[in-house]
Design a protein around this motif. Structure first.
Motif, PDB file in Angstrom:
ATOM      1  N   ALA A 101      -6.894  11.379   4.847  1.00 18.70           N
ATOM      2  CA  ALA A 101      -6.650  12.174   3.639  1.00 18.70           C
ATOM      3  C   ALA A 101      -5.898  11.348   2.602  1.00 18.70           C
ATOM      4  CB  ALA A 101      -5.863  13.442   4.000  1.00 18.70           C
ATOM      5  N   VAL A 102      -4.888  10.611   3.060  1.00 18.45           N
ATOM      6  CA  VAL A 102      -4.108   9.777   2.142  1.00 18.45           C
ATOM      7  C   VAL A 102      -5.017   8.704   1.531  1.00 18.45           C
ATOM      8  CG1 VAL A 102      -2.235   8.074   2.020  1.00 18.45           C
ATOM      9  CG2 VAL A 102      -1.878  10.204   3.274  1.00 18.45           C
ATOM     10  N   SER A 103      -5.863   8.113   2.360  1.00 14.52           N
ATOM     11  CA  SER A 103      -6.783   7.084   1.868  1.00 14.52           C
ATOM     12  C   SER A 103      -7.697   7.665   0.792  1.00 14.52           C
ATOM     13  CB  SER A 103      -7.642   6.536   3.014  1.00 14.52           C
ATOM     14  OG  SER A 103      -6.833   6.018   4.035  1.00 14.52           O
ATOM     15  N   ALA A 104      -8.198   8.876   1.059  1.00 14.26           N
ATOM     16  CA  ALA A 104      -9.090   9.508   0.089  1.00 14.26           C
ATOM     17  C   ALA A 104      -8.346   9.789  -1.212  1.00 14.26           C
ATOM     18  CB  ALA A 104      -9.661  10.801   0.668  1.00 14.26           C
ATOM     19  N   ALA A 105      -7.089  10.234  -1.096  1.00 12.20           N
ATOM     20  CA  ALA A 105      -6.315  10.562  -2.295  1.00 12.20           C
ATOM     21  C   ALA A 105      -5.994   9.305  -3.104  1.00 12.20           C
ATOM     22  CB  ALA A 105      -5.032  11.293  -1.915  1.00 12.20           C
ATOM     23  N   MET A 106      -5.738   8.191  -2.403  1.00 14.24           N
ATOM     24  CA  MET A 106      -5.351   6.956  -3.094  1.00 14.24           C
ATOM     25  C   MET A 106      -6.551   6.149  -3.558  1.00 14.24           C
ATOM     26  SD  MET A 106      -2.283   5.103  -1.000  1.00 14.24           S
ATOM     27  CE  MET A 106      -3.278   4.621   0.382  1.00 14.24           C
ATOM     28  N   GLY A 107      -7.673   6.315  -2.833  1.00 13.40           N
ATOM     29  CA  GLY A 107      -8.806   5.438  -3.072  1.00 13.40           C
ATOM     30  C   GLY A 107      -8.612   4.069  -2.438  1.00 13.40           C
ATOM     31  N   LEU A 152       3.074   3.260  -2.684  1.00 15.85           N
ATOM     32  CA  LEU A 152       3.210   2.705  -4.042  1.00 15.85           C
ATOM     33  C   LEU A 152       2.651   1.286  -4.100  1.00 15.85           C
ATOM     34  CD1 LEU A 152       6.667   3.775  -5.507  1.00 15.85           C
ATOM     35  CD2 LEU A 152       4.367   4.520  -6.177  1.00 15.85           C
ATOM     36  N   ALA A 153       2.968   0.500  -3.071  1.00 16.60           N
ATOM     37  CA  ALA A 153       2.485  -0.878  -3.048  1.00 16.60           C
ATOM     38  C   ALA A 153       0.954  -0.897  -3.022  1.00 16.60           C
ATOM     39  CB  ALA A 153       3.054  -1.604  -1.831  1.00 16.60           C
ATOM     40  N   ALA A 154       0.374  -0.015  -2.205  1.00 18.38           N
ATOM     41  CA  ALA A 154      -1.087   0.030  -2.100  1.00 18.38           C
ATOM     42  C   ALA A 154      -1.700   0.442  -3.435  1.00 18.38           C
ATOM     43  CB  ALA A 154      -1.496   0.999  -1.004  1.00 18.38           C
ATOM     44  N   LYS A 174      -4.050  -1.829  -5.905  1.00 20.99           N
ATOM     45  CA  LYS A 174      -5.378  -1.359  -6.336  1.00 20.99           C
ATOM     46  C   LYS A 174      -5.515  -1.508  -7.853  1.00 20.99           C
ATOM     47  CE  LYS A 174      -7.339   3.022  -7.038  1.00 20.99           C
ATOM     48  NZ  LYS A 174      -7.299   4.446  -6.739  1.00 20.99           N
ATOM     49  N   MET A 175      -4.449  -1.134  -8.580  1.00 20.34           N
ATOM     50  CA  MET A 175      -4.494  -1.229 -10.035  1.00 20.34           C
ATOM     51  C   MET A 175      -4.637  -2.684 -10.472  1.00 20.34           C
ATOM     52  SD  MET A 175      -2.072   1.862 -11.318  1.00 20.34           S
ATOM     53  CE  MET A 175      -0.844   0.822 -11.974  1.00 20.34           C
TER      54      MET A 175
END
Ligand code: FES
Ligand code: FES
Lengths: 163, 774
Positions: B742-748, B762-764, B768-769
Motif C-alpha cells: 500500500a505504501v509503495s502504491a501511495a508513493m509510486g 521521505l528519502a524514497a 523519486k523526484m
C-alpha cells in the motif's frame, strides 16, 4: 535510607503505609499493600498498565512516589466494581471480548473510566487519543474502543449496570 | 454496532454451543484486577533476584569478583556461570544464554545474579560485582556477519563458503573471494536449508515478465506488556516449586531440571496468568537463575525483568536480508520462483529461516521453485519465536514481488493471486500436498468486501497480501472430572494466552449438550497432568481442543456405562443425548434420562468418581491462509503513513469463539502494522541496543490504527472433529507485505526495507523526484 510514614485514602478506605522515599506508588500498591491489580509493564510511564487516579487525575503510578501520595485519594482497579456489581466498563469489556491476555486491562479500565468522567460522549477519535497512553499488544484495540463507546452509550442512558 | 465496521462469519454451522460468544471464564478476574500474573505472587521469606548484564556486544570475561557484593548486608546469594554447571545432555546454547560463560555475546547478556532482601539492596550488590572484560570486535548485521572476514562468535560453528558460491555468492564477494581456501572454516553461518522442486532456470526462461528485488527487515520484539517473571522455591531436600509466566510450563520444568541437574519429578511448575507471549515466552531466561539463587540462598526468590532487560535480553525476532525473483506469463501465471533468505538468530543458531523458507511460496501453486535459507549468528540477543516465526519476513519479500508483477501485467492484485493460489491437491513449495485449504475463499471474500471497492484519493494506496502458516499439533494430555453436583472440571496443560479456556469450555459443553458455564477449565500444574507441549504454533484450540473433545467422549462412555448399571441394561443400550444418558434401541426399556447431576449423585454407589482422559501426540493441524487488504495515506511533507482502513480475511476452519478469533486477527494485523511502519531494533556503532524501552521502541498505540475489519472464513479442517485450524499466527504473516504494498502504491516507489519510517519514506520520495528531474 529511612522509611517514611504515609496516610492516604485508597478506594475510599483510609490506608497508612511506610515506604522508602525512592519507592514508587506502584511498588507500594503491589508489594506493600498486596494490591497487585495495577501492573508494571515498563516502569517508565510509557505503557499505562499501572494507571490509577490521584485525586481524580489519571496518573502512571510508576511515576508517582509512594511518599507523594500522602493526603491524597487514590483509586485503583480493585475499587472499580461495587462489590459484585461490575462497573459498566468492566461488563462491556467482558461482553465485547475486549481483552485477550488481560494484563493491560486494569490500566485501560481506569483510563477509560477517567475519560468518561471527563467526557461522557467521546467520539471514536477522542477515545483513541485518550487511550493512546495505554499499550495493548494483543487486541489491536478494535474491541477495546467498541467496549468503551458502548459503555459510554449505556452510561449516558443512566444505566450504571448496563449488562 | 454504532461504528462503521463489520465483523461477520461466512459459513453457518450446526453447532449449538461452539460458535457462540459467551463471556470467558477468567474474564471476571481480569477486569477486577484479581487475576494473578507472573509478578503477582509472593511467598513468605521471599527474596528478590536481580541480574547483572553485559554492557558490551562481544567481550571476553577474564575475571568476575563477587566478594564485595557477597559481603553487603542483605545479600543472601550471588551466582555466576560457576553455579550453573553444564549437566550431561543439557542444551548448552540455552545454558550459555541464561548466564554467559567465558564470553559475553551481546549487550544485555546475563553474567551474574544476586538474591537480596529487597530491590534496593540487590541493585547495590550488582554495582559491587567487578568484571574484567576484554572487548572484542562485534557484528550485528546479518549481511556483515556472513562475510568470511567478519568477527566470529563461536569457533565451533563452521561453514564451507564454496559449497553455495554459485547461487548465493553475495556474502563472499569482495577481496576474499578468490583467496578463500576450500573446506570448512569458523563462520557465523550456522545452517543452510533448501526447499523446492522442478527447474526454476527453465521456468524463468518461460516467463514473459520477471520481477526481482532485494529486501531487508529489522528485528522486532514480541512486545508483550508483561515482562518475564517467576518465583522459585527450592527446599534443602531438593524439592522445588516454580511459579512462572510462560507459554509452556512443562517445557520450563524439563529445561530447568536439565540445566540444573534436578529430577524432573522434584520440580513442580505452575503457570501463572500470562500477559502476552507471541512466542517470546516459549523458552527460559530468568527461571533457571531464580532456581539457582533459591537453591543457594535457601529461600524463595522472585525475579522480574525490567522492560530494559526484556528488550536487551529476550527474544526479538530475526532481522532478514532477502532476494526474491518471480517470473510470470502475460496472463499472470507464475512460471518460476526463487528466494535466498538470510536470517540472523542472534548470538546462537536457531533463526526461523527454515520456516521462512518453507512458508515463502506456500500460497502459490508452482512447478519450478527453489528457496535457500541461511541461519546466521550475530552479537544480538538470541532470537525467540515471534508469531509465525520466520514467515512474515519472507512473505513481505514474496508478496512485494507479486504486487509488482500485478502492476506490471496490469492485473488486479487479487486476481493474480487467485490465478496462482494453492488449493486442495497443490504440491506445496516445501513438499507436502495440501488437503482442503481456504486461500481461494479468503481471496474471494476479500474481493467482495466493501473495503476493496472504496475509491482512493491523492497520496493514498491500497495493498493486498496473502499469507500462510502450518499450525502445530503435538503432545497433549487432558482430563475432565465430573464433580459431585454434576458440574465439570476440565484440566488442560496448555497456558491460556488469548481466551483458550473459553474455547475448551465451549467444546466440552458442545460434546455433552450442556450449558457452557457448567464446565470450568483450569490450567493444571506439571504434577497434575501428563506432558503437554507449549502453547505455540497456534496449536491450542486445535490440539487441546481435540483432546478435550476426546476426553469428554471418554467421559460420556463411562457415564453411559454407569447409567446402564443403574438401569440394569447392557452398556450398548445407552446413548448420550442432549446432556443426559438415555436408553436407546427397541429393547432398552423405558427409563427416565439420567443427567450429569443424577449420575454424579449416584457415582459413589456405581463405582466411584467419573473422569474422562485423553492423551495424544496429535497430528492433522490444518494449515491456515489469510488475505489482508489495507489502504494507507502517505504524507509527502512528513513521510508519515496513516492506515485508513484494514481488512483481515482468514480461514479459521471452525471459529469456536468467534470474538477471540477476530481478536487474534486484529491483534496480528496491528502488530504487523507496527513492524512495517515503526518498530525496529536500533544498534549503535558500539553494538549496544539504543532503544530498549517503549518510548523509543514504539509499538502501535490506539490512535495509530483504525478499526480492523475481519471476515472469518470456515473451510473445515478434516484433522479435527469440529474442523478447527489454528488462527493466532497466520494473521501476522500478510501485514508487512500488505502495508508495504500500500505504501509503495501511495508513493509510486517500491518499499523494500522495513520499517518504512517517515525518514525512509521521505528519502524514497525525494529520490523519486530527483530521478524524475534528471
Ligand atoms: S508501568 Fe507505569 S506506565 Fe508502564
Ligand atoms: S490484552 Fe494483552 S496486552 Fe492487552
Amino acid at each position: 535510607m529511612s522509611s517514611v510514614h504515609v496516610s492516604t485514602m485508597i478506594n475510599g478506605d483510609e490506608v497508612d503505609f511506610v515506604c522508602r522515599p525512592d519507592e514508587s506508588l506502584l511498588d507500594v500498591l503491589r508489594d506493600r499493600l498486596g494490591m497487585t491489580g495495577s501492573k508494571e509493564g515498563c516502569g517508565t510511564g510509557d505503557c499505562g498498565a499501572c494507571s490509577v487516579t490521584l485525586d481524580g487525575r489519571l496518573v502512571c503510578s510508576c511515576l508517582v512516589l509512594g511518599a507523594e501520595a500522602g493526603g491524597h485519594e487514590i483509586e485503583t482497579i480493585e475499587g472499580m466494581a461495587d462489590g459484585e456489581d461490575l462497573h459498566p466498563l468492566q461488563q462491556k469489556f467482558l461482553d465485547h471480548a475486549a481483552l485477550q491476555c488481560g494484563i493491560c486491562t486494569p490500566g485501560f479500565l481506569i483510563a477509560a473510566k477517567n475519560l468518561l468522567e471527563n467526557n461522557p460522549n467521546p467520539t471514536e477519535t477522542e477515545v483513541r487519543y485518550w487511550l493512546a497512553g495505554n499499550l495493548c499488544r494483543c487486541t489491536g484495540y478494535d474491541k477495546i474502543v467498541r467496549a468503551v463507546m458502548d459503555a459510554a452509550k449505556d452510561m449516558r442512558k443512566g444505566h450504571r449496570n448496563a449488562a | 454496532m454504532p461504528l462503521d465496521s463489520e465483523n461477520k462469519t461466512i459459513v453457518p454451522t450446526e453447532f449449538k454451543t461452539v460458535g457462540t460468544r459467551p463471556v470467558r471464564p477468567d474474564g471476571m478476574d481480569k477486569v477486577t484486577g484479581r487475576a494473578r500474573f507472573g509478578a503477582d505472587m509472593s511467598a513468605p521469606g521471599m527474596l528478590v533476584g536481580a541480574i547483572l548484564r553485559s554492557p558490551h556486544a562481544h567481550a571476553r570475561i577474564r575475571k568476575i569478583d563477587t566478594s564485595k557484593a557477597e559481603a553487603l548486608a542483605g545479600v543472601k546469594a550471588v551466582i555466576t556461570s560457576k553455579d550453573l554447571k553444564a549437566q550431561p545432555g543439557c542444551d548448552m546454547d540455552i545454558l550459555v544464554n541464561v548466564m554467559a560463560r567465558g564470553k559475553a555475546l551481546y549487550d544485555g547478556h546475563a553474567v551474574a545474579a544476586v538474591a537480596a532482601v529487597d530491590m534496593s539492596v540487590a541493585r547495590k550488590a550488582l554495582k559491587l560485582i567487578e568484571i574484567d572484560y576484554k572487548v572484542l570486535p562485534h557484528v550485528t548485521d546479518v549481511d556483515e556477519a556472513m562475510k568470511p572476514d567478519a568477527p566470529v562468535l563461536h569457533k565451533h560453528i563452521e561453514h564451507d563458503y564454496h559449497q553455495d558460491m554459485l547461487e548465493t555468492a553475495d556474502h563472499v564477494k569482495g577481496k576474499n573471494e578468490k583467496t578463500l581456501p576450500p573446506g570448512k572454516r569458523p563462520s557465523n553461518i550456522a545452517g543452510r536449508y533448501q526447499f523446492g522442486h522442478g527447474d526454476p532456470k527453465k521456468g524463468f526462461r518461460e516467463a514473459d515478465v520477471i520481477v526481482e528485488h532485494e529486501f531487508k527487515t529489522e528485528a522486532t520484539h514480541q512486545g508483550y506488556i508483561e515482562p518475564h517473571a517467576c518465583l522459585a522455591n527450592v527446599s534443602s531436600d531438593g524439592w522445588a516449586e516454580l511459579w512462572v509466566c510462560t507459554q509452556g510450563h512443562f517445557m520450563v520444568r524439563d529445561t530447568c531440571a536439565s540445566l540444573l541437574g534436578l529430577d524432573v519429578s522434584r520440580l513442580r511448575v505452575t503457570a501463572s496468568e500470562i500477559g502476552g507471549g507471541f512466542g517470546g515466552k516459549t523458552t527460559v531466561f530468568i527461571e533457571p537463575v531464580a532456581l539457582a539463587l533459591s537453591r543457594k540462598a535457601g529461600r524463595p526468590v522472585k525475579v522480574v525483568m525490567s522492560r530494559d532487560e526484556v528488550f536487551r535480553a529476550t527474544g526479538p525476532t530475526s532481522s532478514a536480508s532477502m532476494k526474491v525473483r518471480i517470473g510470470a506469463k502475460r496472463d499472470g501465471t507464475f512460471t518460476a520462483a526463487e528466494a535466498i533468505l538470510k536470517y540472523q538468530g542472534g548470538a546462537f543458531p536457531g533463526s526461523p529461516v527454515e520456516m521462512g523458507a518453507m512458508t515463502a511460496f506456500a500460497c502459490y501453486d508452482l512447478k519450478d521453485v527453489k528457496i535457500v535459507g541461511y541461519d546466521v549468528v550475530t552479537n544480538r540477543p538470541k532470537q525467540a519465536a515471534y508469531r509465525a516465526p520466520g514467515a512474515p519476513m519472507s512473505a513481505f519479500a514474496v508478496e512485494g514481488c507479486v504486487g509488482e508483477l500485478a502492476e506490471k501485467l496490469g492485473m488486479d492484485a487479487i486476481d493474480i493471486r487467485l490465478k496462482n493460489a494453492a488449493k486442495e491437491g497443490t504440491v506445496s513449495s516445501y513438499g507436502p500436498t495440501f488437503g482442503p485449504v481456504g486461500l481461494v475463499e479468503t481471496l474471494e471474500a476479500a474481493k467482495k468486501h466493501k473495503n476493496y471497492k472504496v475509491k482512493l484519493g491523492k497520496n493514498q494506496g491500497r495493498g493486498v497480501a496473502s499469507g500462510f502458516w502450518f499450525n502445530f499439533a503435538g503432545q497433549t494430555c487432558t482430563t475432565i472430572n465430573l464433580n459431585i453436583d454434576g458440574t465439570l472440571g476440565l484440566a488442560v496443560g496448555t497456558p491460556d494466552i488469548g481466551g483458550s479456556r473459553a474455547s475448551m469450555c465451549l467444546m466440552a459443553a458442545e460434546e455433552l449438550g450442556i450449558p457452557y458455564d457448567q464446565v470450568r477449565t483450569i490450567i493444571a500444574d506439571t504434577s497434575s497432568l501428563g506432558y503437554n507441549d507449549v502453547t505455540d504454533g497456534s496449536r491450542v484450540t486445535f490440539a487441546s481442543g481435540l483432546a478435550t473433545i476426546y476426553a469428554t467422549r471418554d467421559l460420556k462412555a463411562k457415564l453411559c456405562a454407569r447409567a446402564a448399571t443403574i438401569w440394569g441394561i447392557p452398556e450398548e443400550a445407552v446413548d448420550w443425548e442432549n446432556g443426559a444418558a438415555r436408553p436407546a434401541g427397541a429393547n432398552a426399556g423405558n427409563f427416565d434420562p439420567l443427567t450429569l447431576a443424577d449420575l454424579a449423585e449416584q457415582a459413589a454407589a456405581t463405582g466411584g468418581p467419573v473422569a474422562g482422559h485423553y492423551e495424544v501426540n496429535a497430528d492433522g493441524a490444518g494449515p491456515s491462509f489469510a488475505t489482508h487488504v489495507v489502504d494507507v495515506e502517505v504524507d509527502p511533507e512528513t513521510g508519515a503513513t496513516e492506515v485508513l482502513r484494514y481488512l483481515v480475511v482468514q480461514d479459521a476452519g471452525k471459529a469456536v469463539h468467534p470474538s477471540y478469533v477476530e481478536g487474534q486477527f486484529q491483534g496480528g494485523a496491528v502488530q504487523g502494522i507496527g513492524w512495517v511502519l515503526n518498530e525496529e531494533y536500533i544498534y549503535g556503532e558500539d553494538g549496544r541496543l539504543q532503544n530498549p524501552g517503549f518510548l523509543d521502541y514504539r509499538i502501535p498505540v490506539c490512535s495509530d490504527v483504525p478499526m480492523i475489519d475481519t471476515v472469518i472464513v470456515e473451510v473445515p479442517n478434516p484433522g479435527h472433529p469440529y474442523g478447527v485450524r489454528g488462527v493466532g499466527e497466520t494473521s501476522i504473516v500478510p501485514p508487512l507485505a500488505a502495508v508495504a504494498n500500500a505504501v509503495s502504491a501511495a508513493m509510486g516507489v517500491r518499499a523494500t526495507t522495513l520499517p518504512m519510517s517517515p525518514p525512509k519514506i521521505l528519502a524514497a520520495l525525494n529520490n523519486k523526484m530527483r530521478q524524475a528531474a534528471d
